[in-house]
Design a protein around this motif. Structure first.
Motif, PDB file in Angstrom:
ATOM      1  N   GLN A  63      47.320  47.965  44.525  1.00 27.40           N
ATOM      2  CA  GLN A  63      46.977  47.808  45.944  1.00 27.40           C
ATOM      3  C   GLN A  63      45.476  47.602  46.125  1.00 27.40           C
ATOM      4  OE1 GLN A  63      49.494  50.971  48.256  1.00 27.40           O
ATOM      5  NE2 GLN A  63      49.316  49.084  49.434  1.00 27.40           N
ATOM      6  N   ALA A  64      44.684  48.280  45.310  1.00 31.78           N
ATOM      7  CA  ALA A  64      43.236  48.067  45.351  1.00 31.78           C
ATOM      8  C   ALA A  64      42.899  46.618  45.012  1.00 31.78           C
ATOM      9  CB  ALA A  64      42.536  49.009  44.370  1.00 31.78           C
ATOM     10  N   ALA A  65      43.569  46.077  43.990  1.00 27.60           N
ATOM     11  CA  ALA A  65      43.305  44.697  43.591  1.00 27.60           C
ATOM     12  C   ALA A  65      43.686  43.715  44.691  1.00 27.60           C
ATOM     13  CB  ALA A  65      44.071  44.380  42.306  1.00 27.60           C
ATOM     14  N   LEU A  66      44.842  43.937  45.308  1.00 24.80           N
ATOM     15  CA  LEU A  66      45.276  43.035  46.367  1.00 24.80           C
ATOM     16  C   LEU A  66      44.366  43.122  47.583  1.00 24.80           C
ATOM     17  CD1 LEU A  66      49.138  43.604  46.102  1.00 24.80           C
ATOM     18  CD2 LEU A  66      47.803  41.680  45.218  1.00 24.80           C
ATOM     19  N   PHE A  67      43.916  44.334  47.917  1.00 28.68           N
ATOM     20  CA  PHE A  67      43.001  44.493  49.043  1.00 28.68           C
ATOM     21  C   PHE A  67      41.648  43.847  48.714  1.00 28.68           C
ATOM     22  CE2 PHE A  67      40.040  46.332  51.954  1.00 28.68           C
ATOM     23  CZ  PHE A  67      40.756  46.618  53.097  1.00 28.68           C
ATOM     24  N   ALA A  68      41.148  44.103  47.506  1.00 27.35           N
ATOM     25  CA  ALA A  68      39.852  43.539  47.114  1.00 27.35           C
ATOM     26  C   ALA A  68      39.911  42.019  47.052  1.00 27.35           C
ATOM     27  CB  ALA A  68      39.429  44.113  45.763  1.00 27.35           C
ATOM     28  N   ASN A  69      41.058  41.460  46.688  1.00 24.48           N
ATOM     29  CA  ASN A  69      41.226  40.008  46.713  1.00 24.48           C
ATOM     30  C   ASN A  69      40.926  39.448  48.099  1.00 24.48           C
ATOM     31  OD1 ASN A  69      41.790  38.802  44.272  1.00 24.48           O
ATOM     32  ND2 ASN A  69      43.985  39.130  44.393  1.00 24.48           N
ATOM     33  N   GLY A 106      43.945  33.038  40.308  1.00 20.98           N
ATOM     34  CA  GLY A 106      43.924  33.610  38.968  1.00 20.98           C
ATOM     35  C   GLY A 106      44.390  35.055  38.943  1.00 20.98           C
ATOM     36  N   THR A 107      43.871  35.883  39.834  1.00 21.31           N
ATOM     37  CA  THR A 107      44.286  37.290  39.862  1.00 21.31           C
ATOM     38  C   THR A 107      45.731  37.439  40.333  1.00 21.31           C
ATOM     39  OG1 THR A 107      43.249  37.470  42.048  1.00 21.31           O
ATOM     40  CG2 THR A 107      41.965  38.212  40.163  1.00 21.31           C
ATOM     41  N   TYR A 108      46.141  36.585  41.269  1.00 24.29           N
ATOM     42  CA  TYR A 108      47.545  36.589  41.688  1.00 24.29           C
ATOM     43  C   TYR A 108      48.450  36.256  40.517  1.00 24.29           C
ATOM     44  CZ  TYR A 108      51.797  35.089  44.133  1.00 24.29           C
ATOM     45  OH  TYR A 108      53.102  34.927  44.556  1.00 24.29           O
ATOM     46  N   GLY A 109      48.031  35.298  39.687  1.00 26.86           N
ATOM     47  CA  GLY A 109      48.805  34.947  38.506  1.00 26.86           C
ATOM     48  C   GLY A 109      48.930  36.102  37.535  1.00 26.86           C
ATOM     49  N   LEU A 110      47.872  36.902  37.387  1.00 24.33           N
ATOM     50  CA  LEU A 110      47.954  38.087  36.521  1.00 24.33           C
ATOM     51  C   LEU A 110      49.025  39.062  37.002  1.00 24.33           C
ATOM     52  CD1 LEU A 110      44.160  38.867  35.905  1.00 24.33           C
ATOM     53  CD2 LEU A 110      45.800  37.996  34.226  1.00 24.33           C
ATOM     54  N   VAL A 111      49.141  39.197  38.312  1.00 21.87           N
ATOM     55  CA  VAL A 111      50.149  40.106  38.862  1.00 21.87           C
ATOM     56  C   VAL A 111      51.548  39.519  38.723  1.00 21.87           C
ATOM     57  CG1 VAL A 111      50.963  41.245  40.970  1.00 21.87           C
ATOM     58  CG2 VAL A 111      48.506  41.114  40.480  1.00 21.87           C
ATOM     59  N   LEU A 138      38.985  52.136  45.595  1.00 20.55           N
ATOM     60  CA  LEU A 138      40.312  52.431  45.072  1.00 20.55           C
ATOM     61  C   LEU A 138      40.475  51.930  43.635  1.00 20.55           C
ATOM     62  CD1 LEU A 138      42.486  51.640  48.223  1.00 20.55           C
ATOM     63  CD2 LEU A 138      41.939  53.892  47.288  1.00 20.55           C
ATOM     64  N   ALA A 139      39.807  50.838  43.282  1.00 24.18           N
ATOM     65  CA  ALA A 139      39.874  50.345  41.899  1.00 24.18           C
ATOM     66  C   ALA A 139      39.217  51.327  40.942  1.00 24.18           C
ATOM     67  CB  ALA A 139      39.208  48.969  41.800  1.00 24.18           C
ATOM     68  N   MET A 186      35.111  40.266  41.159  1.00 23.69           N
ATOM     69  CA  MET A 186      36.429  40.039  40.579  1.00 23.69           C
ATOM     70  C   MET A 186      36.686  40.980  39.413  1.00 23.69           C
ATOM     71  SD  MET A 186      37.505  37.949  42.691  1.00 23.69           S
ATOM     72  CE  MET A 186      39.118  37.668  41.998  1.00 23.69           C
ATOM     73  N   GLY A 187      35.617  41.526  38.816  1.00 25.62           N
ATOM     74  CA  GLY A 187      35.799  42.542  37.786  1.00 25.62           C
ATOM     75  C   GLY A 187      36.523  43.768  38.320  1.00 25.62           C
ATOM     76  N   PHE A 188      36.221  44.168  39.566  1.00 24.00           N
ATOM     77  CA  PHE A 188      36.927  45.302  40.177  1.00 24.00           C
ATOM     78  C   PHE A 188      38.411  44.984  40.363  1.00 24.00           C
ATOM     79  CE2 PHE A 188      32.576  46.292  41.438  1.00 24.00           C
ATOM     80  CZ  PHE A 188      32.532  47.659  41.250  1.00 24.00           C
ATOM     81  N   VAL A 189      38.713  43.754  40.752  1.00 28.94           N
ATOM     82  CA  VAL A 189      40.116  43.354  40.920  1.00 28.94           C
ATOM     83  C   VAL A 189      40.851  43.455  39.589  1.00 28.94           C
ATOM     84  CG1 VAL A 189      41.647  41.474  41.596  1.00 28.94           C
ATOM     85  CG2 VAL A 189      39.500  41.823  42.834  1.00 28.94           C
ATOM     86  N   VAL A 190      40.230  42.980  38.525  1.00 25.41           N
ATOM     87  CA  VAL A 190      40.842  43.004  37.198  1.00 25.41           C
ATOM     88  C   VAL A 190      41.082  44.442  36.737  1.00 25.41           C
ATOM     89  CG1 VAL A 190      40.334  42.553  34.759  1.00 25.41           C
ATOM     90  CG2 VAL A 190      40.015  40.751  36.467  1.00 25.41           C
TER      91      VAL A 190
END
Length: 491
Positions: free
Chosen positions: A324-330, A252-257, A395-396, A308-312
């Motif tokens: 980069q924070a989102a990808l690392f947190a993923n 889901g988060t990958y799809g957002l990117v 980082l997020a 996942m809120g931090f990733v968003v």
């Protein structure tokens, strides 16, 4: 060919297990499935290193192609999926699944891995959607057929919610993809990313971004579209919970990117503040739910909503640091959640349940290996420096405090403060679990400590949690080039 090998191998073995699994012994079933996942992992590693590309016509009349490739955004998730594909199969070697044959169980695991890898490889928007949907059917089977054997009604309810919510999200996502493809005249995600919405009116971009974000928010999931996740985790077998938390949510988060952020950036810029607000609410809501939750497995599920809120928030910030924070947190959350679900699943098997109100022996006393893995997972989950969870969330928050110039500064700084408060809630519920489950003076009833395949998987995940916390540089370096190309000019 390594891309095709990494996809064909798990799919072919899964089909064979479904058709011939009943005539194969459990021993050979394990050997064949483990071999398939190990070879798939080897192919994925080669693909990440060599960065090959497959681009062949699929439906020429519609301009659709089999376009598969690897870049810095997909590479970490490909590795995570392939490694956990090996992990869940190894973990299940010593366990007889309830509700069906081992062959069917392993086939579902392999089909989930196949669909996830295809999703992360896909560079055609329609192919991305098809691969995304492939994962849903085997995951539904894992929940409904191989889930908790004690309550058939609960399994049916959890599986039904999973299907209804995710299909609703898929419908919105498909509408957004079709609108994007029609307006842009191509389904090639690389071409769409280079065009960055050029030629599509801003109003149309906003509509497309809103549809894509709404559909993918169900998959992440983001508050208030998260209510399908805790029942699914509570009911799913341990392997299913690991794949659900560590792989499916990341799709889901990958799809957002890959979709709204890259292809309609002007439209996403207008939707991003709303997404960030929902991400902040997810952090607080998930943390508060964890403080009140009495079922340990549901508690870990609600913690996933918070993380996942931090990733968003990182994605919504519009900066290179945030992405980069989102990808690392993923990746970090994938490792940490897998570790916690392996440990909690093991405790559920030993205890017969996960109700925190039931008095049990302190895990540190009766099962020190399980206790050690649990403490590492909880410490990483609360974002302790030196462990995997720290860097992505730190980082997020920084990215939300210093968002892109086209984001409302006051709103994002408020979101940063709220997210920082969420880390306090994370510490509170992590310490609560440690006090109830790990600490204490009771030494009875005794339970068996972790051993064999369970401990092998848990120890690898503990090591990965430590390595990502101490050495975040290699993962950040892996994603930096692609992030810079996607979000140019941000801090």
């Amino acid at each position: 060919m390594v891309i095709l090998v990494s996809l064909v191998l798990p799919a072919a073995v899964a089909v064979w297990l479904l058709s011939a699994g009943r005539v194969v012994s459990h021993k050979w079933d394990n050997r064949i499935t483990v071999t398939a996942t190990v070879l798939t992992l080897a192919a994925v590693i080669v693909a990440v290193i060599t960065r090959p590309e497959v681009d062949r016509p699929w439906v020429p009349a519609l301009g659709l192609r089999w376009h598969l490739a690897v870049d810095g955004i997909s590479a970490p998730l490909l590795l995570l999926t392939a490694i956990l594909g090996v992990g869940v199969v190894v973990h299940s070697m010593d366990r007889q699944p309830s509700g069906g044959t081992p062959g069917a169980f392993h086939a579902c695991l392999l089909l989930v891995e196949f669909g996830a890898l295809a999703t992360f490889y896909a560079r055609d928007a329609v192919l991305f959607f098809v691969a995304f949907e492939v994962v849903l059917v085997p995951m539904w089977v894992l929940i409904s057929r191989f889930g908790d054997p004690h309550d058939r009604r609960q399994r049916a309810d959890a599986a039904g919610r999973f299907v209804l919510y995710t299909v609703f999200g898929s419908t919105l996502m498909l509408l957004g993809i079709l609108a994007l493809v029609v307006k842009a005249g191509t389904a090639d995600l690389d071409v769409l990313a280079r065009a960055a919405g050029h030629g599509i009116p801003v109003g149309t971009q906003v509509l497309i971004a809103a549809l894509l974000v709404a559909g993918l928010a169900v998959k992440v999931p983001v508050f208030p579209l998260h209510t399908w996740l805790p029942p699914a985790h509570t009911t799913a077998p341990t392997a299913g919970s690991v794949l659900l938390a560590a792989v499916l949510l990341k799709m889901g988060t990958y799809g957002l990117v890959r979709l709204p952020l890259a292809t309609v950036p002007d439209g996403f810029q207008r939707v991003a503040p709303y997404l960030a607000v929902l991400g902040a609410v997810s952090i607080i809501w998930g943390g508060l739910a964890c403080l009140a939750e009495r079922d340990l497995k549901r508690l870990i599920a609600y913690s996933s909503v918070a993380h996942m809120g931090f990733v968003v928030i990182g994605i919504a910030s519009g900066t290179q640091t945030g992405l980069q924070a989102a990808l690392f947190a993923n990746v970090a959350h994938g490792v940490i959640s897998a570790l916690l679900f392996v440990v909690v699943g093991g405790l559920k098997d030993r205890w017969g349940g996960t109700d925190l109100r039931t008095a049990r022996a302190a895990v540190r006393e009766v099962a020190p290996r399980l206790g050690f893995a649990l403490v590492v997972g909880l410490a990483a989950s609360l974002g302790l420096p030196g462990l995997a969870g720290f860097w992505g969330e730190f980082l997020a928050v920084y990215a939300a405090w210093s968002p892109a110039d086209d984001r409302p500064l006051a709103l994002f700084r408020t979101i940063a403060v709220v997210a920082a408060l969420g880390t306090v809630l994370a510490a509170a519920y992590a310490l609560r679990v440690a006090r109830v489950v790990w600490a204490g003076e009771r030494r009875e009833p005794l339970i068996e400590d972790s051993r064999d395949s369970e401990w092998d998987v848990a120890s690898v995940l503990v090591l990965a949690t430590l390595v990502l916390g101490v050495l975040p540089g290699p993962l950040l370096a892996l994603t930096s080039g692609s992030v810079a190309a996607l979000v140019g000019g941000g801090p």
